[in-house]
Design a protein around this motif. Structure first.
Motif, mmCIF file in Angstrom:
data_model
loop_
_atom_site.group_PDB
_atom_site.id
_atom_site.type_symbol
_atom_site.label_atom_id
_atom_site.label_comp_id
_atom_site.label_asym_id
_atom_site.label_seq_id
_atom_site.Cartn_x
_atom_site.Cartn_y
_atom_site.Cartn_z
ATOM 1 N N GLU A 73 1.633 8.329 8.409
ATOM 2 C CA GLU A 73 0.911 7.144 7.939
ATOM 3 C C GLU A 73 0.063 6.621 9.090
ATOM 4 O O GLU A 73 0.590 6.359 10.170
ATOM 5 C CB GLU A 73 1.896 6.050 7.511
ATOM 6 N N PHE A 89 -2.454 3.396 9.732
ATOM 7 C CA PHE A 89 -2.855 2.139 9.087
ATOM 8 C C PHE A 89 -3.564 1.308 10.162
ATOM 9 O O PHE A 89 -2.922 0.739 11.046
ATOM 10 C CB PHE A 89 -1.621 1.430 8.547
ATOM 11 N N ARG A 97 2.233 8.641 -6.597
ATOM 12 C CA ARG A 97 1.091 7.741 -6.733
ATOM 13 C C ARG A 97 1.388 6.760 -7.869
ATOM 14 O O ARG A 97 1.800 7.160 -8.958
ATOM 15 C CB ARG A 97 -0.207 8.512 -7.005
ATOM 16 N N LEU A 99 -2.419 8.539 4.322
ATOM 17 C CA LEU A 99 -1.142 9.240 4.369
ATOM 18 C C LEU A 99 -1.415 10.731 4.424
ATOM 19 O O LEU A 99 -2.098 11.262 3.548
ATOM 20 C CB LEU A 99 -0.314 8.909 3.117
ATOM 21 N N ARG A 152 0.322 2.494 13.414
ATOM 22 C CA ARG A 152 -0.326 1.283 12.880
ATOM 23 C C ARG A 152 -1.022 0.505 13.984
ATOM 24 O O ARG A 152 -0.469 0.326 15.065
ATOM 25 C CB ARG A 152 0.707 0.376 12.201
ATOM 26 N N VAL A 160 5.645 12.833 -2.781
ATOM 27 C CA VAL A 160 4.618 11.793 -2.657
ATOM 28 C C VAL A 160 4.314 11.303 -4.072
ATOM 29 O O VAL A 160 3.980 12.102 -4.952
ATOM 30 C CB VAL A 160 3.339 12.330 -1.979
ATOM 31 N N THR A 178 6.323 7.701 -0.278
ATOM 32 C CA THR A 178 6.937 8.943 0.167
ATOM 33 C C THR A 178 8.430 8.842 -0.082
ATOM 34 O O THR A 178 9.024 7.761 0.056
ATOM 35 C CB THR A 178 6.697 9.194 1.670
ATOM 36 N N GLY A 225 -2.416 2.286 -7.369
ATOM 37 C CA GLY A 225 -2.995 2.996 -6.229
ATOM 38 C C GLY A 225 -2.008 3.229 -5.106
ATOM 39 O O GLY A 225 -2.175 4.164 -4.317
ATOM 40 N N ALA A 226 -1.003 2.385 -5.000
ATOM 41 C CA ALA A 226 -0.042 2.528 -3.903
ATOM 42 C C ALA A 226 0.572 3.924 -3.904
ATOM 43 O O ALA A 226 0.695 4.568 -4.955
ATOM 44 C CB ALA A 226 1.058 1.469 -4.027
ATOM 45 N N LEU A 227 0.931 4.383 -2.714
ATOM 46 C CA LEU A 227 1.571 5.686 -2.543
ATOM 47 C C LEU A 227 2.984 5.477 -2.008
ATOM 48 O O LEU A 227 3.218 4.570 -1.207
ATOM 49 C CB LEU A 227 0.792 6.529 -1.528
ATOM 50 N N HIS A 246 7.895 3.828 1.996
ATOM 51 C CA HIS A 246 8.536 5.009 2.581
ATOM 52 C C HIS A 246 10.023 4.969 2.264
ATOM 53 O O HIS A 246 10.704 4.004 2.618
ATOM 54 C CB HIS A 246 8.341 5.036 4.099
ATOM 55 N N THR A 255 5.129 13.869 7.684
ATOM 56 C CA THR A 255 4.329 12.806 7.060
ATOM 57 C C THR A 255 3.723 11.965 8.173
ATOM 58 O O THR A 255 4.338 11.756 9.220
ATOM 59 C CB THR A 255 5.194 11.905 6.160
ATOM 60 N N VAL A 303 5.131 -1.239 2.937
ATOM 61 C CA VAL A 303 4.075 -1.500 3.908
ATOM 62 C C VAL A 303 2.883 -2.102 3.184
ATOM 63 O O VAL A 303 2.345 -1.486 2.257
ATOM 64 C CB VAL A 303 3.643 -0.187 4.599
ATOM 65 N N GLY A 304 2.497 -3.301 3.602
ATOM 66 C CA GLY A 304 1.378 -3.951 2.924
ATOM 67 C C GLY A 304 0.341 -4.450 3.899
ATOM 68 O O GLY A 304 0.456 -4.270 5.120
ATOM 69 N N ARG A 347 0.819 -1.211 0.000
ATOM 70 C CA ARG A 347 0.000 0.000 0.000
ATOM 71 C C ARG A 347 0.852 1.260 0.000
ATOM 72 O O ARG A 347 0.478 2.261 -0.585
ATOM 73 C CB ARG A 347 -0.901 0.020 1.250
ATOM 74 N N LEU A 348 1.960 1.205 0.705
ATOM 75 C CA LEU A 348 2.811 2.377 0.871
ATOM 76 C C LEU A 348 4.271 1.949 0.820
ATOM 77 O O LEU A 348 4.620 0.848 1.262
ATOM 78 C CB LEU A 348 2.572 3.024 2.242
ATOM 79 N N PRO A 360 -4.787 2.155 4.450
ATOM 80 C CA PRO A 360 -4.196 3.204 5.283
ATOM 81 C C PRO A 360 -4.430 4.596 4.716
ATOM 82 O O PRO A 360 -4.971 4.748 3.618
ATOM 83 C CB PRO A 360 -2.704 2.865 5.226
ATOM 84 N N SER A 378 -5.153 8.430 0.402
ATOM 85 C CA SER A 378 -5.114 7.003 0.709
ATOM 86 C C SER A 378 -4.812 6.217 -0.551
ATOM 87 O O SER A 378 -5.252 6.596 -1.636
ATOM 88 C CB SER A 378 -6.462 6.552 1.291
ATOM 89 N N PRO A 379 -4.088 5.139 -0.414
ATOM 90 C CA PRO A 379 -3.921 4.238 -1.563
ATOM 91 C C PRO A 379 -5.201 3.481 -1.908
ATOM 92 O O PRO A 379 -5.272 2.865 -2.967
ATOM 93 C CB PRO A 379 -2.812 3.284 -1.121
ATOM 94 N N VAL A 380 -6.158 3.535 -1.010
ATOM 95 C CA VAL A 380 -7.423 2.826 -1.232
ATOM 96 C C VAL A 380 -8.470 3.859 -1.619
ATOM 97 O O VAL A 380 -8.758 4.781 -0.848
ATOM 98 C CB VAL A 380 -7.844 2.057 0.034
#
Lengths: 331, 331, 331, 331
Positions: free
Chosen positions: C221, C223, B211, C207, C156, B209, B219, B215-217, B152, C219, B237-238, B149-150, C205, C196-198
């Motif tokens: 995060e 989650f 994208r 951001l 998290r 940042v 940093t 969809g994942a972001l 860093h 920053t 990070v998943g 998902r992210l 999560p 968000s990645p979603v």
């Protein structure tokens, strides 16, 4: 273009095969031109991989005149006889540890070198080439720990070889520490006591306390069946602070309630760099004519200390390490 | 005996000199046969060290027919023209990043390859060969972090080069992350926003940042004047956990009330392994005729994203990354 | 013997029950004399454990005149009304976060305090009492990181509460960072962007990028369904170095090929010390008559920033944080 | 409201003062009502801080009938006599370690308890209340390390007290390990060997090898002048893995080329939690009438082992620990 060292490798088991691949992939200063093993198929396969010839026997390989230098990675009892044969042939040789299975054997190699009045043997104590141990040695030399007083060593394997024996823990595994710690401290071991929490049968783990000539003490835990993985640690404790090896992980995971790193299953990933540096340094040193790394004398002394360690374990007491005058060949 | 790749190196500054020494010491598959630099003395010295010839000019080196492959490590503005010249000469080339100083330049290299209908260029994004990044990629592929998902990223230098510019932070430094993160995630960057806590002058550090198409972001902190040392971090990070690089220390010290490790002063110790693996893989891939590593297309796209990042920094808003059809040459 | 603060606790869910037990076990300056909860059985059980009475209603508890101070740990929508009731009754109150579910609510508490011209409310942002965050703040104040430029935060949870919502991630979870980071930097947040990645559904999560009045960027995060455990991190990056929280493990394990530490399942072990210190400091501050910790104004501003964060998430853009003059009551 | 234990504290030096402050701040179950010290001014100051009376002498304090329980934190030679006086008065007592300066003294306390047929003494081995050691013990009990084979302990101070002696290293410092390791393993020490790398004068550091009844071996390094800080480590090594204490840092710094954490200057921050938990558990146990923590027997046995350790150090050999039948009072 620079000349490349023509290397023959005797023994193509795990260690020998690794050396062959490492030389082929990472050491421009050398090329493997001949290999030999009792398991001829294994030897042929490896030879094909790197474009080398297969010798019929170790003697053939040594006597053929087609190699500039030798690597001995065959079973332990062959180390000393082959090292002597290499000396007789005037061939520089990197001999896997132990140099001999007992002090008489290892001494015979020293005597052969002394008789030849020429240092040809490097013993494969690869930890002396490990970046971590080298940094420890540098830190000590730079005074960063002050006067070293104690060295704590841990040496754990995941599982033992089926042929592992109580005595072999000292002679084959602990021998690494018996070589590397005196080198780190620049102070020989004068007494060794080895004991075990296991009173009978396969006495694993073992705990050694070493006394060095400068008074410093070292502890060595060797645990062959440590189950969780391969783990080598060394902390030098001095009057100004400590320096210690860091485990070699490159990635850390957080998953399922645990945050941590993977422990290698065996010594290969842990010491891949050390082997690469060892082989590179050795090949260049042979080309340059200036020996590098642990000498036959170092290999012999480690075997002497290991024998004292075995005696200690059997007799349940501290055992002084027999002293011997260092031949002038070894400076 | 296996053929060795004859390599010519253009540019003998810090990066080029490192490549020459690494090839000479660690890459049997190649040998440096020719070098060239505007600073002729520097070139001569390095050539002497490794037994290579000195070419009068880059063109001479490319046209002489004495090299099988090329490394371009000369100043950034020369990368694209020299890469095109190499393509014209049919020479495989490892070109230092960035492939071009702007997207037009980097695109010109792609166009030249497409016209030649042959992949000859590997771009020197060495992180793709770093054992840590490779383990991260493996961990993702093995599902160990679940759905990513992210990501860093931290990328810190001790001190900047005197010529460092606000835009150069993106184009020269952040470009490593702009290449490696999409590669890790297997998902291209579709939008970038770059900002800085410093409003004027040399705008360092910078925070991006990203994208991704999935969809994942991500940093990315890039801090050129981070003062304390060179430090590169990456955490993925998943939905099932995280995986992150571990700092590369081999020794830890406890002294004067502090327990910790040394931070490298620059990128060389941190990525020494990556460069060694990059050069070895590249040399073997050229010998094998099967390209390896980041392509000209990868190098071009990183430059396109970097340009979008610079625009974002100037304009104070997120900027979509222009899309382009991927030429079929790049699969 | 010193007087002990008579405390009434409204709400005996997880948080309230923890506060009651912590006061009972660790805070000599206070004793819990009355508790209240809609779940009367739960309230009775806890009351019996600590020798307290059970009040019929929150109003009863506030009005009975038997308590010197109040802890509000009932559901979020009750926080502001109860805080106002406490102010009306002249009772010092420790109110769990958030102070209000929206800025109007939290503002109503500020207005009530200002009207009363007396600071009675402490908001339960316990991180300000966490030894780690306090050390970070000290390190910044001592100049150990130079000028702070960036703060990287991770927050998290293992699993979300079934009632967790996209907006709640900001209002209930991220609000901790929205309070603690400005406090760390001594610089308010002037802009927030949350993404968000979603893209749809439960957008976890998230951001956030925060811009502070002094230019620094943070920053964050958050989650909620991070799966592996509860993990809060904070790194302050400045022109002279960095300072970061260390995960709170006390034991490390090596087993089954992994070396590492356990990650807590929720916030309680991580912040047990912070809660203990918060309650102790609060009880003593009430006895001393000198307020301590986050004020109603702090609680209100965090709610304002959170509302801006929700707007940002909904609108897909950075949102400036509305400015308000700080009432003189808050210095 | 629950009754609070009225505690008298004898000795207001560093340890006693800490106990008084900890009780006052963190232990609702107790209140300090009387203190006594030869340094009357020091006693008065502390008494004023916590609202306690000052007793003229230890005997006065014990005999006055105004305290429910006693803490003995006066100089070591007073421990046993005062503990016996407390037993004679029927007062529960938390006695700082060592229980006696020699085995005769510590035995006299055991004998007094046995004669009184009542367990009144808890010995201040606070490590048994440290969350880290407790987690180690839990991990062993849960089988997470398999069968414990080895325990490695490190116990370092930054600087020694001017009055520190070679024997005191064993009797005052190592005694912590001599108590806690058998407790961890649930297996008494049957043999001890203590040696030092320093042959003469103040023999610091010291290295002990302990043999437990179950065969397990422990190493203990105690280094009083370790210079860099206070550092206590413990690793339990078993057939299924290891468990080890983690250093207690809450913040890590990266600055000036070093990334790491601060090492505490002395034992107080390291064991602040342990002391708090010890005092809380002790006070509650006295109120409950069910003894908790290390008994007089534990304190005596640690003293016996320490005496054997001193003999070992003097005689240069391993010394068996004299066995004694455990009085039935101690289960």
């Amino acid at each position: 273009m620079a000349r490349r060292l023509r290397v023959g490798v005797i023994g193509t088991g795990a260690m020998g095969a690794d050396h062959i691949r490492t030389l082929h992939r990472w050491v421009p200063a050398a090329r493997v031109v001949a290999v030999q093993d009792l398991d001829v198929d294994r030897a042929k396969q490896l030879a094909a991989d790197v474009g080398a010839d297969v010798a019929e026997s170790a003697d053939d390989l040594i006597d053929a005149g087609t190699v500039d230098a030798l690597i001995i990675a065959s079973p332990d009892p062959t180390h000393a006889p082959l090292a002597r044969a290499a000396i007789a042939a005037g061939l520089p040789v990197l001999c896997e540890k132990p140099l001999g299975t007992d002090p008489q054997e290892s001494r015979s190699v020293v005597d052969a070198e002394v008789a030849a009045d020429r240092r040809l043997v490097t013993v494969g104590f690869m930890r002396r080439f490990d970046p971590g141990y080298l940094r420890l040695k540098d830190a000590i030399a730079a005074g960063r720990v002050g006067v070293p007083r104690l060295v704590h060593n841990v040496h754990r394997n995941r599982v033992g070889h089926p042929s592992a024996t109580t005595e072999g823990i000292v002679v084959n595994s602990m021998i690494h520490e018996l070589d590397v710690v005196p080198w780190l401290l620049d102070s020989p071991i004068v007494q060794i006591e080895v004991t075990s929490p296991v009173a009978e049968g396969f006495r694993d783990p073992q705990l050694a306390v070493l006394r060095h000539a400068n008074g410093a003490l070292s502890t060595v835990e060797v645990f062959i069946e440590a189950a969780y993985g391969y783990d080598v640690r060394c902390e030098v404790v001095g009057t100004a602070g400590t320096a210690a090896l860091v485990p070699p992980a490159v990635v850390t995971h957080a998953t399922g309630g645990v945050a941590g790193t993977e422990v290698p299953a065996d010594f290969r990933p842990r010491f891949a760099d050390a082997y690469r540096l060892e082989l590179g340094a050795w090949a260049n040193s042979v080309l340059d004519g200036s020996p590098v790394g642990p000498t036959a004398w170092d290999g012999h002394r480690a075997t002497v200390i290991a024998a004292a360690g075995v005696a200690s374990l059997h007799e349940g007491r501290a055992v002084p390490v027999p002293d011997e005058p260092r031949p002038s060949l070894y400076g």
